[in-house]
Design an enzyme around this catalytic site. Structure first.
Site, mmCIF file in Angstrom:
data_model
loop_
_atom_site.group_PDB
_atom_site.id
_atom_site.type_symbol
_atom_site.label_atom_id
_atom_site.label_comp_id
_atom_site.label_asym_id
_atom_site.label_seq_id
_atom_site.Cartn_x
_atom_site.Cartn_y
_atom_site.Cartn_z
ATOM 1 N N LYS A 53 0.840 -1.210 0.000
ATOM 2 C CA LYS A 53 0.000 0.000 0.000
ATOM 3 C C LYS A 53 0.870 1.253 0.000
ATOM 4 C CE LYS A 53 -3.677 -2.542 2.147
ATOM 5 N NZ LYS A 53 -4.134 -3.163 3.386
ATOM 6 N N GLN A 97 -5.125 -1.858 9.363
ATOM 7 C CA GLN A 97 -4.931 -3.206 8.816
ATOM 8 C C GLN A 97 -5.524 -4.258 9.752
ATOM 9 O OE1 GLN A 97 -3.681 -3.889 5.764
ATOM 10 N NE2 GLN A 97 -3.915 -6.080 6.084
ATOM 11 N N ASP A 120 -11.783 1.833 3.296
ATOM 12 C CA ASP A 120 -11.903 0.368 3.307
ATOM 13 C C ASP A 120 -13.356 -0.063 3.058
ATOM 14 O OD1 ASP A 120 -9.832 -1.471 3.595
ATOM 15 O OD2 ASP A 120 -9.563 -1.047 5.729
#
Ligand code: GUN
Length: 291
Positions: A53, A97, A120
């Site tokens: 990322k 995460q 997300d």
């Protein structure tokens, strides 16, 4: 019959080229899209996702803040950091995460992220809007799968799609997007999971089979209809002493046998993975545009 490989890396790079132009335009208007990524602990798979990322942000010219916290970070400290990012004008998207260490309440953390920065697409507000077919941040892996199917000219409308796996991150949302009355949707969707009986009977009816169960090479050729499109979401490490790093990556599909049966198939790595990161970048740029 040997399948056509759906090249996720290539499709992702084409989408990223378009995104690059969007980023340049935004920068001319004085806006640099920014992504905040928080990693708690040292899970090797999570670390490599986060590195990918960071790299994608650099390649696209995005601003990024990457915070790596120790495994024993308290829930309170993590929530405080998310709040700081919620209020930071340089940050358009926040990604914590997953999975988080067991002592942290994952749902509480997800709900602490401002829906306006939920790139997300995991916040209940984003999920609710997605279910209703409203404009919102779509979760990255499911959105990436839809884009892969569209770019590969797969007929989704009216197709029998079987999703294997019912996670909140992939199985449930991708089933919903495939069901939606929109481009890349309008499919007839069945979801299989660990309690499904006679799974092979169901998967063998799939025109499009999506494997997202998190078990190495779980889907074998005898579970696939001749000519089906197979999308493999799994990324599993299996020990392999012939490799320098001691393991190799395999999907949830036994690739070599499925390859002979399917009409199109995604490889692991190089299939769904690059699309997930690309859709994260897409959401971050979209969020900056909404700034
Ligand atoms: N862990 C595995 N996939 C994902 C993802 O898409 N987002 C986050 N935040 N964590 C993950």
């Amino acid at each position: 019959m040997a399948a056509e490989i759906i090249d996720g890396k290539l499709i992702a790079s084409q989408i990223r080229e378009d995104l690059k132009k969007d980023v340049e335009k935004l920068k001319k208007d004085g806006i640099t899209p920014g992504l905040g990524v928080i990693l708690v602990g040292a899970d090797p798979a999570s670390k490599s996702y986060v590195t990918a990322k960071e790299r994608a942000c650099d390649d696209l010219g995005l601003y990024s803040e990457n915070i790596k916290l120790p495994e024993d970070t308290s829930e309170k400290d993590l929530l405080a950091l998310v709040e700081e990012m919620n209020n930071n004008p340089k940050i358009d998207g926040i990604l914590v995460q997953l999975p988080l260490p067991k002592h942290i309440d994952t749902d509480k953390v997800i709900m602490s992220i401002s829906p306006s920065k939920d790139v997300d697409g995991f916040h209940p507000e984003s999920i609710g809007k997605m279910l209703m077919g409203k404009d919102t941040f779509l979760p990255c892996t499911p959105h990436g799968i839809i884009k892969l199917l569209l770019h590969s000219k797969v007929q989704v409308e009216g197709a029998n799609v079987v999703v294997v796996g019912r996670s909140n991150i992939v199985g449930k949302p991708v089933a919903n997007l495939l069901l939606d009355k929109s481009e890349g949707g309008n499919a007839t969707v069945t979801v299989c999971h660990s309690r499904t009986k006679n799974m092979a009977e169901i998967t063998k009816k799939a025109d499009i089979l999506i494997a997202a169960i998190g078990k190495a090479e779980f889907i074998t050729a005898d579970m696939i209809k001749d000519g089906a499109v197979v999308i493999d979401v799994g990324v599993n490490r299996v020990e392999d002493s012939s490799k320098k790093r001691g393991y190799r990556l395999v999907g949830d599909v036994e690739f070599n046998t499925a390859f002979e049966k399917a009409s199109k198939i995604t490889p692991v790595p190089g299939g769904v993975g690059p699309m997930t990161i690309t859709m994260l970048m897409y959401n971050t740029v979209e969020s900056a545009r909404n700034r």
